[in-house]
Motif scaffolding. Structure first.
Motif, PDB file in Angstrom:
ATOM      1  N   VAL A  68       0.735  -0.952  -0.077  1.00 52.18           N
ATOM      2  CA  VAL A  68       0.040   0.059   0.146  1.00 52.18           C
ATOM      3  C   VAL A  68       0.835   1.165   0.080  1.00 52.18           C
ATOM      4  CG1 VAL A  68      -1.743   1.222   1.421  1.00 52.18           C
ATOM      5  CG2 VAL A  68      -1.810  -1.314   1.191  1.00 52.18           C
ATOM      6  N   GLU A  69       0.441   2.222  -0.784  1.00 50.46           N
ATOM      7  CA  GLU A  69       1.037   3.555  -0.788  1.00 50.46           C
ATOM      8  C   GLU A  69       0.005   4.780  -0.840  1.00 50.46           C
ATOM      9  OE1 GLU A  69       2.971   4.266  -4.844  1.00 50.46           O
ATOM     10  OE2 GLU A  69       2.316   2.378  -5.183  1.00 50.46           O
ATOM     11  N   ASP A  70       0.593   5.924  -0.326  1.00 47.23           N
ATOM     12  CA  ASP A  70      -0.137   6.991  -0.420  1.00 47.23           C
ATOM     13  C   ASP A  70      -0.706   7.391  -1.778  1.00 47.23           C
ATOM     14  OD1 ASP A  70       0.254   7.063   2.211  1.00 47.23           O
ATOM     15  OD2 ASP A  70       1.056   8.964   2.088  1.00 47.23           O
ATOM     16  N   ALA A  71      -2.037   7.942  -2.133  1.00 53.39           N
ATOM     17  CA  ALA A  71      -2.003   8.446  -3.287  1.00 53.39           C
ATOM     18  C   ALA A  71      -1.229   9.700  -3.745  1.00 53.39           C
ATOM     19  CB  ALA A  71      -3.515   9.287  -3.332  1.00 53.39           C
ATOM     20  N   PRO A  72      -0.608   9.257  -5.044  1.00 56.52           N
ATOM     21  CA  PRO A  72       0.440  10.324  -5.517  1.00 56.52           C
ATOM     22  C   PRO A  72       0.176  11.897  -5.522  1.00 56.52           C
ATOM     23  CG  PRO A  72       0.162   8.718  -6.935  1.00 56.52           C
ATOM     24  CD  PRO A  72      -0.951   8.500  -6.019  1.00 56.52           C
ATOM     25  N   ARG A  73      -0.924  12.257  -5.842  1.00 53.37           N
ATOM     26  CA  ARG A  73      -1.350  13.639  -5.987  1.00 53.37           C
ATOM     27  C   ARG A  73      -1.421  14.231  -4.651  1.00 53.37           C
ATOM     28  NH1 ARG A  73      -5.897  16.730  -5.857  1.00 53.37           N
ATOM     29  NH2 ARG A  73      -5.627  18.704  -6.927  1.00 53.37           N
ATOM     30  N   ALA A  74      -1.984  13.517  -3.561  1.00 51.17           N
ATOM     31  CA  ALA A  74      -2.128  14.129  -2.441  1.00 51.17           C
ATOM     32  C   ALA A  74      -1.040  14.134  -1.619  1.00 51.17           C
ATOM     33  CB  ALA A  74      -3.279  13.342  -1.382  1.00 51.17           C
ATOM     34  N   ALA A  75      -0.226  13.030  -1.869  1.00 51.25           N
ATOM     35  CA  ALA A  75       1.188  13.168  -0.988  1.00 51.25           C
ATOM     36  C   ALA A  75       2.072  14.351  -1.692  1.00 51.25           C
ATOM     37  CB  ALA A  75       1.659  11.784  -1.478  1.00 51.25           C
ATOM     38  N   GLU A  76       1.914  14.755  -3.002  1.00 49.90           N
ATOM     39  CA  GLU A  76       2.618  15.943  -3.300  1.00 49.90           C
ATOM     40  C   GLU A  76       2.115  17.142  -2.773  1.00 49.90           C
ATOM     41  OE1 GLU A  76       5.473  18.334  -5.268  1.00 49.90           O
ATOM     42  OE2 GLU A  76       5.389  16.053  -5.045  1.00 49.90           O
ATOM     43  N   VAL A  77       0.774  17.291  -2.677  1.00 51.25           N
ATOM     44  CA  VAL A  77       0.142  18.535  -2.143  1.00 51.25           C
ATOM     45  C   VAL A  77       0.715  18.671  -0.594  1.00 51.25           C
ATOM     46  CG1 VAL A  77      -1.964  19.356  -1.408  1.00 51.25           C
ATOM     47  CG2 VAL A  77      -1.679  18.379  -3.631  1.00 51.25           C
ATOM     48  N   ARG A  78       0.653  17.563   0.259  1.00 52.78           N
ATOM     49  CA  ARG A  78       1.178  17.680   1.442  1.00 52.78           C
ATOM     50  C   ARG A  78       2.353  18.091   1.628  1.00 52.78           C
ATOM     51  NH1 ARG A  78      -0.703  12.645   1.907  1.00 52.78           N
ATOM     52  NH2 ARG A  78       1.611  11.731   2.236  1.00 52.78           N
ATOM     53  N   ARG A  79       3.351  17.666   0.797  1.00 51.00           N
ATOM     54  CA  ARG A  79       4.863  17.725   0.729  1.00 51.00           C
ATOM     55  C   ARG A  79       5.170  19.146   0.720  1.00 51.00           C
ATOM     56  NH1 ARG A  79       5.520  12.659  -1.523  1.00 51.00           N
ATOM     57  NH2 ARG A  79       5.467  13.482  -3.653  1.00 51.00           N
ATOM     58  N   THR A  80       4.352  19.772  -0.263  1.00 58.18           N
ATOM     59  CA  THR A  80       4.707  21.263  -0.686  1.00 58.18           C
ATOM     60  C   THR A  80       3.828  22.397   0.087  1.00 58.18           C
ATOM     61  OG1 THR A  80       2.601  21.309  -2.453  1.00 58.18           O
ATOM     62  CG2 THR A  80       5.123  20.644  -3.123  1.00 58.18           C
TER      63      THR A  80
END
Length: 426
Positions: A211-223
């Motif tokens: 299992v991995e985080d949803a890529p788009r949501a992960a990118e929003v969180r990081r920035t």
């Protein structure tokens, strides 16, 4: 197959969202793995929670507890779960949904097992409280993980599927309870029930590998500079949402946990059912719950989040009143009414995962959902303890009616919240 469809499949993008199982198809391969991890985590969360209510009579006899002390075991679990839920939400926003999910699962499994080794009531109370740290965080983290993969059109149904895991875990707990208490002396059986709470350790292996985080949501969180910020969910633009979401969670969970904690005791002490009889009655209640979760998920997409919650708040309150007013000896009627009771009090939860996720932006989605859901759970936890104390004069059946008050609070809270059906997660 067209070139566009081929590219879509290779890239893991969502296919056409038409059809009865579109909610599952639109998750994509990674989303379906996330669904499996969140479903398993919530089912085992439920299993570990119900080891206490099902064993409550045996524990009370073993430690010679009164009803107030017995109710406190549930209340302390739910109160501490508010802290666990809030912390897990912050973790989900700061380190990611998957890592936070694994931490919560390990926590509730460890302390459930330790409850089985408690030498006295005070130690059991402490271990049960610490179990609440993991118990409080798992649902919020798992629901957000899946919500960020789900399409806006099908998010209610998808999260309703996650909610149905609660009924699956409850059913497993009842099955194990029935077998354990049939073949093991009650003084040891309740300990065995807690020891079986080690099962979630197997799930962690699956989640870590698949299992991995949803890529788009992960990118929003990081920035985002606001990720995991408590102060952000109390800023003017979110303050009203946060306060009314807490009130909504308080009402619904106050009603629910009153019933989940005390119905087994009600069946035993005031209806005189045997262990197997109690399991039989709970089977229909749980079947209604499972059906309710799935139906509520469908209706929350069709009717909207607020209408679905309001509908089942009214029906849940009516079911409580009917269920507890059945004359003694009318056990067949009690059995029949178990299904609509389980159906209504579970269908109301189906919209929670999508509704709370849609109320908050991605950087503070975990914090907002974890805080509001679990603060409501903590305040609602007062209800089971009140029932324990009131049962001395009202009887358990009479005191259970107090749970209907919670559903009234939920309806009031809806007036302060927006409708979010169809909202994209940003």
């Amino acid at each position: 197959m067209s070139t566009a469809q081929t590219r879509q499949r290779l890239q893991g993008e969502r296919p056409d969202d038409a059809g009865a199982f579109a909610w599952l198809r639109t998750l994509g391969p990674r989303g379906r793995r996330a669904f499996g991890g969140a479903f398993g985590g919530y089912a085992l969360d439920s299993y570990d929670f119900f080891t206490l209510p099902l064993s409550m009579v045996a524990i009370a006899a073993y430690f010679q507890l009164d009803k107030g002390q017995t109710g406190l075991l549930t209340t302390v679990t739910l109160v501490v779960s508010a802290i666990g839920g809030a912390l897990a939400g912050v973790l989900a926003d700061r380190v990611g949904r998957v890592k936070a999910l694994m931490i919560t699962v390990v926590t509730y499994a460890l302390f459930t097992v330790l409850c089985g080794f408690a030498p006295n009531y005070e130690t059991l109370l402490v271990f049960r409280a610490l179990q609440g740290l993991g118990f409080g965080g798992e649902w919020a983290v798992g629901a957000i993980l899946v919500a960020e993969y789900a399409s806006a059109k099908h998010r209610g149904r998808t999260l309703g599927g996650i909610q149905s895991a609660w009924a699956a875990g409850w059913a497993l707990a009842v099955l194990v309870y029935t077998l354990v208490f049939q073949f093991v002396d009650a003084d040891l059986a309740w300990r065995v029930m807690f020891w079986t709470g080690a099962l979630p350790a197997l799930l962690v292996v699956y989640v870590r590998r698949n299992v991995e985080d949803a890529p788009r949501a992960a990118e929003v969180r990081r920035t985002s500079a606001d990720r995991g910020s408590f102060t952000a969910v109390f800023r003017p633009e979110l303050l009203r949402t946060t306060l009314f979401a807490i009130l909504l969670s308080t009402g619904v969970q106050g009603g629910y946990y009153t019933l989940a904690t005390w119905v087994p005791t009600f069946l035993k002490t005031e209806r005189g059912l045997t262990v197997v009889g109690t399991g039989g009655y709970l089977t229909l209640l749980i079947s209604g719950a499972f059906t309710g979760y799935l139906t509520g998920g469908y209706l929350t997409d069709r009717l909207g989040r607020k209408k679905n919650i309001a509908l089942f708040a009214v029906l849940s309150a009516a079911s409580v009143l009917a269920y507890t007013r059945i004359p003694e000896g009318s056990n067949t009627l009690l059995l029949v009414l178990g299904f609509p009771l389980g159906f209504c009090m579970s269908a109301i939860f189906s919209g929670f995962g999508s509704f709370l996720a849609e109320l908050y932006p991605t950087p503070v989605r975990g914090t907002g959902q974890g805080l509001t859901y679990n603060t409501g759970r903590a305040v609602g936890a007062v209800f089971p303890t009140l029932v324990g104390y009131l049962s001395g004069s009202w009887g358990v059946g009479g005191a259970l009616v107090f749970g209907a008050v919670g559903y009234g609070l939920a309806v009031l809270a809806l007036f302060g919240l927006p409708e979010t059906r169809g909202r994209e997660l940003v």
